[in-house]
Design a protein around this motif. Structure first.
Motif, PDB file in Angstrom:
ATOM      1  N   ARG A 293       0.892  -1.203   0.274  1.00 29.83           N
ATOM      2  CA  ARG A 293       0.106   0.056  -0.021  1.00 29.83           C
ATOM      3  C   ARG A 293       0.982   1.480   0.271  1.00 29.83           C
ATOM      4  O   ARG A 293       2.142   1.229   0.263  1.00 29.83           O
ATOM      5  N   LEU A 294       0.285   2.411  -0.297  1.00 29.32           N
ATOM      6  CA  LEU A 294       1.002   3.730  -0.348  1.00 29.32           C
ATOM      7  C   LEU A 294       1.907   3.950   1.060  1.00 29.32           C
ATOM      8  O   LEU A 294       0.815   3.755   2.320  1.00 29.32           O
ATOM      9  N   PRO A 295       2.870   4.349   1.120  1.00 29.55           N
ATOM     10  CA  PRO A 295       3.396   4.616   2.228  1.00 29.55           C
ATOM     11  C   PRO A 295       2.796   6.134   2.783  1.00 29.55           C
ATOM     12  O   PRO A 295       2.335   6.935   2.133  1.00 29.55           O
ATOM     13  N   SER A 296       2.617   5.884   4.314  1.00 28.25           N
ATOM     14  CA  SER A 296       2.092   7.228   4.999  1.00 28.25           C
ATOM     15  C   SER A 296       2.785   8.659   4.786  1.00 28.25           C
ATOM     16  O   SER A 296       2.088   9.734   4.516  1.00 28.25           O
ATOM     17  N   THR A 297       4.050   8.642   4.450  1.00 26.57           N
ATOM     18  CA  THR A 297       4.813   9.686   4.030  1.00 26.57           C
ATOM     19  C   THR A 297       4.163  10.570   2.710  1.00 26.57           C
ATOM     20  O   THR A 297       4.245  11.592   2.363  1.00 26.57           O
ATOM     21  N   SER A 298       3.710   9.662   2.002  1.00 27.44           N
ATOM     22  CA  SER A 298       3.273  10.102   0.698  1.00 27.44           C
ATOM     23  C   SER A 298       1.740  10.562   0.756  1.00 27.44           C
ATOM     24  O   SER A 298       1.289  11.300  -0.203  1.00 27.44           O
TER      25      SER A 298
END
Length: 722
Positions: free
Chosen positions: A482-487
């Motif tokens: 899944r997309l990383p939180s930072t993005s």
């Protein structure tokens, strides 16, 4: 002094109605967060329905606190929930009865009826506390202030009558009755000063002036009483007329004593003293009352006046040989007003404890709309406020350039604080004195701390979620797809940083104001004093009296007009800022969010209420220019008149009072702006925090589904071990 009857009511199911609305629209878990506060309000309302004591001071002091706490709570709920008779509202009826006729009031569904009825009973309780508190020692001052607060309350209700429907009005909610009650409160407050003056054996001339003002207050009250059949029928008119006669008699009694005591030094005047005392005796013999609390005092007054009259008559006959002055020959008695309307607006606007628990009841869509509206409205308000404040600053600078108004005050031989100056000092005292600055400062500190705590919560929520995401990525490797939180959280982090930067700038201003508040306290020493105490502190005049000149009268009138303009500006500013948190605005934004109203229509409707004030601004500017022109025209004559006669010692005395008032209002404005900033910032941060909570919740759902699909159950994430 007479007690005021309460408006009677029945208990209502406030708790059940709010619970039904909250659970239906938001859910049971959300209601749990406010359950205890709603229960408190229900308990208050039940006790209000049982109020019956008119003479138990301790019990009535409890009533006062309950009424105030309930009012603050219901005003707060008005901004959060919609009250009404429809199913999609907090469905409640508010049954009330007229306090004078006991008739049921037909309109029941209005929260405005409830709030104004609570304020009416609060005013009645304050009156009754004053009526039944023994007037001894410091209690005289406290009771006098209690009457002043009640006077302001009844006048405040009168000003808000337009918010009530015709079916919600009754005999006790007429302009006449409310003004009668308000004026009687001022009379009772003035009586406290009279009692203190008489007990302290103050100059009889001062006592005469205070008593004559009492008579004037009762005359005003009688004028409000006459058009009302209910007040006349209830005996209020006859009681008021008794006090008109009673205090006019006392005023002439003390005036007679003043002249009698000074007759020897003045080389005569005993004929006038005899005339005043004769008229006082004639008046007091006409006065009659059925009130047992007053009969004894009336009997003693008659005895004292008769004794003083016979003594003056005997001295005049044997020593002065002057004829007894007729009524037309008697000296005019001036009034001396020591009382005022003492505002409790600060108390009514107090924060509702635990108000932050209600933020969950505002849908995110409504929050967004509210923020957008505030942004547009603040542009209008800030521009208008800046215009109004610049007008006041320009007027102050203009007056200062001519040394006004101190130059006028200093040339008067009248040994009394000028009315114009005292009105401004009394306004300062009504607003809460130096203690109001301290309470504002405490409020700013608390709101600032709340904002900083929310910033930390937002930062921690994002950091914990981000670190947990990184830990799971490390555990599952490439499978964690899944997309990383930072993005995803960069926009939220950016908003946090922006808000935090604004908070840091505001804190720099706070530090300056906080140091100012303690530093300016010595400058306000004169502002703490009563009018009598200020008069005693005022240096005696050393110059010739020139205060009867037409140019001085013109300047005094112009300066008073400027002060009235400033008061109007305060009202305009309060009206504009109040529009940002009105219940009507919140109600319309709910409709927009539900698709029942167009955004443009709601915004234009409420923004137009701010735009309509442009006429008021134009009027302010026109009036200001005209008044300043009048001052300019009269200054040449004034300068010639006072050349060489200005009293520097008196000028410095008055300048010190004006300086205290200026630094007070300068810092009050800074603190009020700071309070407004932090409250608005708290709303923005609350909205952001709820948005972050929703973000984290959605990520947790996504995380749980992904972990389950990967067939693994890693240990719960612990931020402290990461």
């Amino acid at each position: 002094m007479l007690p005021i009857q309460y408006r009677k009511t029945e208990d209502i199911s406030l708790f059940d109605a709010v619970e039904s609305y909250a659970v239906r629209n938001f859910g049971p878990r959300e209601f749990e967060s406010i359950k205890s506060q709603i229960q408190d309000l229900q308990d208050y309302r039940t006790e209000i329905a049982d109020m019956d004591s008119l003479d138990d001071v301790l019990l009535m002091e409890k009533y006062e606190k309950i009424l105030l706490d309930y009012y603050i709570g219901m005003r707060f709920l008005e901004k959060k929930f919609t009250f009404g008779s429809k199913e999609d509202t907090v469905k409640l009826a508010f049954p009330w009865k007229d306090s004078q006729t006991n008739e049921k009031i037909k309109g029941k569904g209005s929260l405005q009826l409830e709030l104004n009825s609570i304020l009416y009973n609060l005013g009645a309780v304050m009156n009754n506390i004053g009526v039944y508190t023994p007037l001894e020692g410091d209690a005289i001052r406290d009771v006098s202030q209690k009457f002043q607060e009640a006077a302001w309350l009844f006048d405040h209700i009168r000003k808000n009558l337009d918010g009530l429907k015709p079916s919600e009005r009754s005999h006790d909610f007429t302009v006449e009755n409310l003004m009668f009650n308000s004026t009687i409160q001022l009379a009772q407050s003035q009586y406290c000063f009279f009692k203190k003056a008489e007990s302290a054996s103050m100059n009889p001339g001062v006592c005469a002036k205070i008593a004559y003002q009492l008579k004037t207050f009762f005359e005003e009250a009688a004028n409000y009483c006459k058009p009302s059949k209910v007040l006349k029928k209830g005996g209020f008119l006859s009681n008021t007329e008794f006090y008109i006669t009673y205090y006019e008699a006392i005023a002439h009694y003390f005036k007679g004593r003043e002249i009698k005591d000074g007759a020897e030094d003045n080389g005569g005047g005993m004929g006038k003293a005899e005339g005043h005392l004769k008229f006082a005796l004639a008046l007091i013999n006409k006065a009659s009352t059925n009130n047992p609390r007053t009969e004894s005092a009336l009997k003693d007054r008659k005895k004292n006046i008769k004794k003083e009259y016979e003594d003056a008559k005997e001295i005049n006959k044997n020593v002065y040989y002057e004829g007894c002055a007729s009524l037309d020959e008697l000296d005019k008695i001036e009034s001396k007003n020591y009382t005022l309307h003492r505002s409790i607006q600060v108390k009514l606007d107090s924060e509702f404890p635990g108000g932050e628990n209600f933020e969950v009841f505002l849908p995110m869509g409504v929050r967004k709309l509210e923020a957008e509206f505030h942004q547009e409205a603040n542009q209008i308000i800030n521009q208008n406020v800046e215009t109004l404040l610049k007008l006041s600053a320009d007027e102050d600078n203009f007056l200062t350039s001519f040394g006004l108004p101190q130059a006028i005050y200093s040339i008067s031989n009248k040994q009394e604080i000028p009315d114009d100056l005292w009105n401004r000092v009394s306004e300062f005292q009504q607003k809460g004195n130096f203690a109001y600055l301290q309470s504002l400062l405490s409020g700013v500190k608390l709101n600032r701390e709340n904002c900083l705590n929310l910033v930390q919560k937002c930062q921690k929520s994002l950091m914990d979620e981000e670190q947990e995401d990184a830990a799971l990525k490390a555990t599952y490797g490439k499978s964690w797809n899944r997309l990383p939180s930072t993005s995803l959280n960069s926009e939220m982090k950016s908003r946090i940083e922006s808000y935090n930067a604004n908070l840091q700038k505001a804190m720099e201003t706070d530090a300056t104001v906080e140091s100012n508040v303690e530093a300016i306290k010595p400058k306000m020493q004169y502002l703490q004093l009563s009018r009598n105490e200020l008069t005693q502190q005022m240096p005696e005049s050393k110059s010739a009296n020139t205060s009867s000149s037409p140019c001085i009268a013109n300047l005094e009138e112009a300066i008073e007009q400027l002060n009235n303009l400033k008061r109007e500006r305060e009202g305009l500013i309060a009206k504009m800022t109040g529009a940002l948190s009105s219940a009507d605005l919140r109600r319309d934004l709910f409709k927009v969010n539900a698709g029942e109203m167009k955004r443009e229509k709601a915004f234009s409707s409420h923004l137009s209420k701010l735009q309509t004030n442009e006429e008021d601004f134009d009027t302010q500017q026109t009036k200001s220019s005209e008044i300043l022109s009048t001052i300019d025209d009269n200054m040449i004559s004034f300068t010639e008149l006072v050349s060489g006669s200005e009293d520097n010692e008196k000028t410095q005395f008055f300048k010190s009072i004006d300086s205290g008032l200026k630094v007070y209002y300068d810092n009050m404005n800074l603190l009020q702006n700071g309070d407004k900033f932090y409250k608005q910032m708290y709303e923005y941060l609350t909205s952001l925090h709820l948005y972050i909570v929703d973000f984290v919740s959605s990520r947790n759902v996504e995380k749980d589904e992904l972990v389950e699909s990967l067939g693994g159950n890693p240990a719960p994430y612990d931020p402290g071990n990461w």
